[in-house]
Design an enzyme around this catalytic site. Structure first.
Site, PDB file in Angstrom:
ATOM      1  N   LYS A  13       0.649   1.854   0.308  1.00 14.63           N
ATOM      2  CA  LYS A  13       0.106   2.956   0.913  1.00 14.63           C
ATOM      3  C   LYS A  13       1.016   3.574   2.031  1.00 14.63           C
ATOM      4  CE  LYS A  13      -3.329   0.398   2.591  1.00 14.63           C
ATOM      5  NZ  LYS A  13      -3.231  -0.700   1.960  1.00 14.63           N
ATOM      6  N   ARG A  88     -12.244   1.385   5.693  1.00 16.95           N
ATOM      7  CA  ARG A  88     -12.283   0.107   4.993  1.00 16.95           C
ATOM      8  C   ARG A  88     -13.525  -0.652   4.850  1.00 16.95           C
ATOM      9  NH1 ARG A  88      -6.692  -0.919   6.726  1.00 16.95           N
ATOM     10  NH2 ARG A  88      -5.944  -2.847   5.685  1.00 16.95           N
ATOM     11  N   ARG A 127       8.083  -8.257   2.818  1.00 15.58           N
ATOM     12  CA  ARG A 127       8.035  -7.123   3.605  1.00 15.58           C
ATOM     13  C   ARG A 127       8.895  -7.373   5.009  1.00 15.58           C
ATOM     14  NH1 ARG A 127       2.830  -3.709   4.475  1.00 15.58           N
ATOM     15  NH2 ARG A 127       2.110  -5.753   4.885  1.00 15.58           N
ATOM     16  N   ARG A 160       5.755  -8.902   9.909  1.00 16.92           N
ATOM     17  CA  ARG A 160       4.441  -8.954  10.571  1.00 16.92           C
ATOM     18  C   ARG A 160       3.665 -10.309  10.391  1.00 16.92           C
ATOM     19  NH1 ARG A 160       1.608  -3.606   7.624  1.00 16.92           N
ATOM     20  NH2 ARG A 160      -0.065  -5.192   7.739  1.00 16.92           N
ATOM     21  N   ARG A 171      -6.971 -11.270   3.965  1.00 16.38           N
ATOM     22  CA  ARG A 171      -6.899  -9.873   3.841  1.00 16.38           C
ATOM     23  C   ARG A 171      -7.377  -9.481   2.415  1.00 16.38           C
ATOM     24  NH1 ARG A 171      -1.098  -8.714   5.597  1.00 16.38           N
ATOM     25  NH2 ARG A 171      -1.532  -6.296   5.268  1.00 16.38           N
TER      26      ARG A 171
HETATM   27  P1  AP5 Z   1       3.603  -1.022   2.209  1.00 15.61           P
HETATM   28  O1  AP5 Z   1       3.744   0.419   1.924  1.00 15.61           O
HETATM   29  O2  AP5 Z   1       4.203  -1.555   3.653  1.00 15.61           O
HETATM   30  O3  AP5 Z   1       2.005  -1.273   1.561  1.00 15.61           O
HETATM   31  P2  AP5 Z   1       0.796  -0.991   2.673  1.00 15.61           P
HETATM   32  O4  AP5 Z   1      -0.427  -0.526   1.371  1.00 15.61           O
HETATM   33  O5  AP5 Z   1       0.938  -0.265   3.450  1.00 15.61           O
HETATM   34  O6  AP5 Z   1       0.368  -2.500   2.959  1.00 15.61           O
HETATM   35  P3  AP5 Z   1      -0.354  -2.843   4.306  1.00 15.61           P
HETATM   36  O7  AP5 Z   1       0.108  -4.380   4.282  1.00 15.61           O
HETATM   37  O8  AP5 Z   1       0.319  -2.015   5.498  1.00 15.61           O
HETATM   38  O9  AP5 Z   1      -1.825  -2.740   4.272  1.00 15.61           O
HETATM   39  P4  AP5 Z   1      -2.832  -3.268   4.729  1.00 15.61           P
HETATM   40  O10 AP5 Z   1      -3.918  -2.360   4.398  1.00 15.61           O
HETATM   41  O11 AP5 Z   1      -3.245  -4.599   4.769  1.00 15.61           O
HETATM   42  O12 AP5 Z   1      -2.465  -3.039   6.482  1.00 15.61           O
HETATM   43  P5  AP5 Z   1      -2.684  -2.017   7.494  1.00 15.61           P
HETATM   44  O13 AP5 Z   1      -1.520  -1.800   8.345  1.00 15.61           O
HETATM   45  O14 AP5 Z   1      -3.434  -0.952   7.032  1.00 15.61           O
HETATM   46  O15 AP5 Z   1       4.101  -1.722   0.984  1.00 15.61           O
HETATM   47  C1  AP5 Z   1       4.410  -3.413   1.118  1.00 15.61           C
HETATM   48  C2  AP5 Z   1       5.539  -3.887   0.541  1.00 15.61           C
HETATM   49  O16 AP5 Z   1       5.738  -3.815  -0.595  1.00 15.61           O
HETATM   50  C3  AP5 Z   1       6.779  -3.110   1.435  1.00 15.61           C
HETATM   51  O17 AP5 Z   1       7.791  -4.341   1.636  1.00 15.61           O
HETATM   52  C4  AP5 Z   1       7.148  -2.332   0.422  1.00 15.61           C
HETATM   53  O18 AP5 Z   1       8.724  -2.014   0.544  1.00 15.61           O
HETATM   54  C5  AP5 Z   1       6.928  -2.679  -0.988  1.00 15.61           C
HETATM   55  N1  AP5 Z   1       6.700  -1.807  -2.120  1.00 15.61           N
HETATM   56  C6  AP5 Z   1       5.942  -0.799  -1.813  1.00 15.61           C
HETATM   57  N2  AP5 Z   1       5.673  -0.231  -2.872  1.00 15.61           N
HETATM   58  C7  AP5 Z   1       6.529  -0.675  -3.778  1.00 15.61           C
HETATM   59  C8  AP5 Z   1       6.879  -0.524  -5.060  1.00 15.61           C
HETATM   60  N3  AP5 Z   1       6.410   0.523  -5.853  1.00 15.61           N
HETATM   61  N4  AP5 Z   1       7.845  -1.237  -5.819  1.00 15.61           N
HETATM   62  C9  AP5 Z   1       8.273  -2.266  -5.010  1.00 15.61           C
HETATM   63  N5  AP5 Z   1       7.950  -2.847  -3.806  1.00 15.61           N
HETATM   64  C10 AP5 Z   1       7.054  -1.966  -3.153  1.00 15.61           C
HETATM   65  O19 AP5 Z   1      -3.737  -2.925   8.510  1.00 15.61           O
HETATM   66  C11 AP5 Z   1      -3.381  -3.919   9.084  1.00 15.61           C
HETATM   67  C12 AP5 Z   1      -4.540  -4.608   9.545  1.00 15.61           C
HETATM   68  O20 AP5 Z   1      -5.273  -3.847  10.585  1.00 15.61           O
HETATM   69  C13 AP5 Z   1      -5.761  -4.938   8.867  1.00 15.61           C
HETATM   70  O21 AP5 Z   1      -5.716  -6.191   8.126  1.00 15.61           O
HETATM   71  C14 AP5 Z   1      -6.788  -4.832   9.817  1.00 15.61           C
HETATM   72  O22 AP5 Z   1      -6.782  -6.093  10.401  1.00 15.61           O
HETATM   73  C15 AP5 Z   1      -6.647  -3.983  10.871  1.00 15.61           C
HETATM   74  N6  AP5 Z   1      -7.061  -2.470  10.289  1.00 15.61           N
HETATM   75  C16 AP5 Z   1      -6.408  -1.622   9.856  1.00 15.61           C
HETATM   76  N7  AP5 Z   1      -7.358  -0.596   9.646  1.00 15.61           N
HETATM   77  C17 AP5 Z   1      -8.720  -1.008   9.841  1.00 15.61           C
HETATM   78  C18 AP5 Z   1      -9.810  -0.506   9.874  1.00 15.61           C
HETATM   79  N8  AP5 Z   1     -10.080   0.707   8.999  1.00 15.61           N
HETATM   80  N9  AP5 Z   1     -10.965  -1.196  10.022  1.00 15.61           N
HETATM   81  C19 AP5 Z   1     -10.857  -2.338  10.412  1.00 15.61           C
HETATM   82  N10 AP5 Z   1      -9.527  -3.124  10.676  1.00 15.61           N
HETATM   83  C20 AP5 Z   1      -8.464  -2.206  10.272  1.00 15.61           C
HETATM   84 MG    MG Z   2       0.530  -0.027   5.432  1.00 10.64          MG
END
Ligand code: AP5
Ligand code: MG
Length: 216
Positions: A13, A88, A127, A160, A171
């Site tokens: 994402k 979420r 990552r 992270r 997660r």
């Molecule tokens: P990346 O693009 O970083 O993936 P992502 O989907 O953004 O993954 P996140 O871990 O950021 O998602 P998340 O939803 O768990 O975390 P968030 O920060 O939102 O890609 C991942 C890796 O893969 C990278 O190294 C990239 O280079 C590689 N990659 C990507 N695409 C690729 C491809 N096509 N081919 C090869 N490699 C690839 O949330 C973090 C935390 O915050 C949550 O766990 C929760 O505790 C809290 N939080 C956030 N939002 C909420 C909410 N709405 N409600 C409650 N808690 C929340």
């Molecule tokens: Mg992300």
């Protein structure tokens, strides 16, 4: 254009939204990034949120809805935005509807990036994220030009805390039980498109653009 980018943790994402926000001139609203930024700035909200985030748990709906509500009211979110990682839970999706109704606004597209569990694990373990600007890399799939250093701002890259295996498991479990039901919530409205995330960065991006062409 008002887009919601969905998908399991590690689906890509954040990686895809980096390009989308530039190409479509969208305001990027990533709740995960907002919490991490608040923590980097030593704000109470960020420090509290990281207690849940580091364990792989969700921050409460109340806190999360409130930061999004305030963010959506800022002028740069009035016309075009991209939501990454919010909503979420079904309760958050309902809260978002209420916020958008009040603003006489609505989502134009929901893109769901589909990736299998094995790929998710590989992606999260490899990552690395910039401490200063939050840009994300992967040791194998998107390495920085210089090891440990951000290409964009020269900041230090780190792993992270919630990318450690025990948090990743939490997660994924939470995604299955709390977040997946939202897919149906939006599918019923006809604005949801699934995109195969098990492809190169560029191919995923191309498919997202195609999907946006259909609905947005
Ligand atoms: P990346 O693009 O970083 O993936 P992502 O989907 O953004 O993954 P996140 O871990 O950021 O998602 P998340 O939803 O768990 O975390 P968030 O920060 O939102 O890609 C991942 C890796 O893969 C990278 O190294 C990239 O280079 C590689 N990659 C990507 N695409 C690729 C491809 N096509 N081919 C090869 N490699 C690839 O949330 C973090 C935390 O915050 C949550 O766990 C929760 O505790 C809290 N939080 C956030 N939002 C909420 C909410 N709405 N409600 C409650 N808690 C929340
Ligand atoms: Mg992300």
């Amino acid at each position: 254009m008002k887009i919601l980018l969905m998908g399991p943790p590690g689906a890509g994402k954040g990686s895809q939204s980096e390009k989308l926000v530039k190409d479509y001139e969208l305001t990027n609203i990533s709740t995960g990034e907002m919490f991490r930024e608040a923590n980097r700035n030593n704000e109470q909200l960020g420090i509290e949120a990281m207690r849940f985030i580091n364990k792989g748990k969700l921050v409460s709906d109340k806190i999360t809805n409130e930061i999004v509500r305030k963010r959506l009211l800022r002028p740069d979110a009035e016309r075009c935005f991209l939501l990454d990682g919010y909503p979420r839970t079904v309760a958050q999706a309902e809260a978002l509807d209420t916020m958008l109704d009040k603003m006489e606004s609505k989502l134009t597209a929901v893109i769901n990036i589909v990736v299998d569990k094995q790929a998710i694990l590989e992606r999260m373990v490899g990552r690395r994220v910039c401490k200063s600007c939050g840009l994300s890399y992967h040791l194998s799939f998107k390495p920085p030009k210089q090891q440990g250093v951000c290409d964009a701002c020269g900041g230090e890259l780190y792993q992270r805390e919630d990318d450690q295996l025990h948090s990743v498991k939490n997660r994924l479990e939470i995604y299955e039980t709390k977040t997946k039901p939202i897919i149906e919530y939006y599918a019923n409205r006809g604005i949801l498109r699934n995109v195969n995330g098990m492809q190169s960065f560029d191919k995923v991006y191309e498919d997202i653009k195609k999907a946006l062409g259909e609905v947005a």
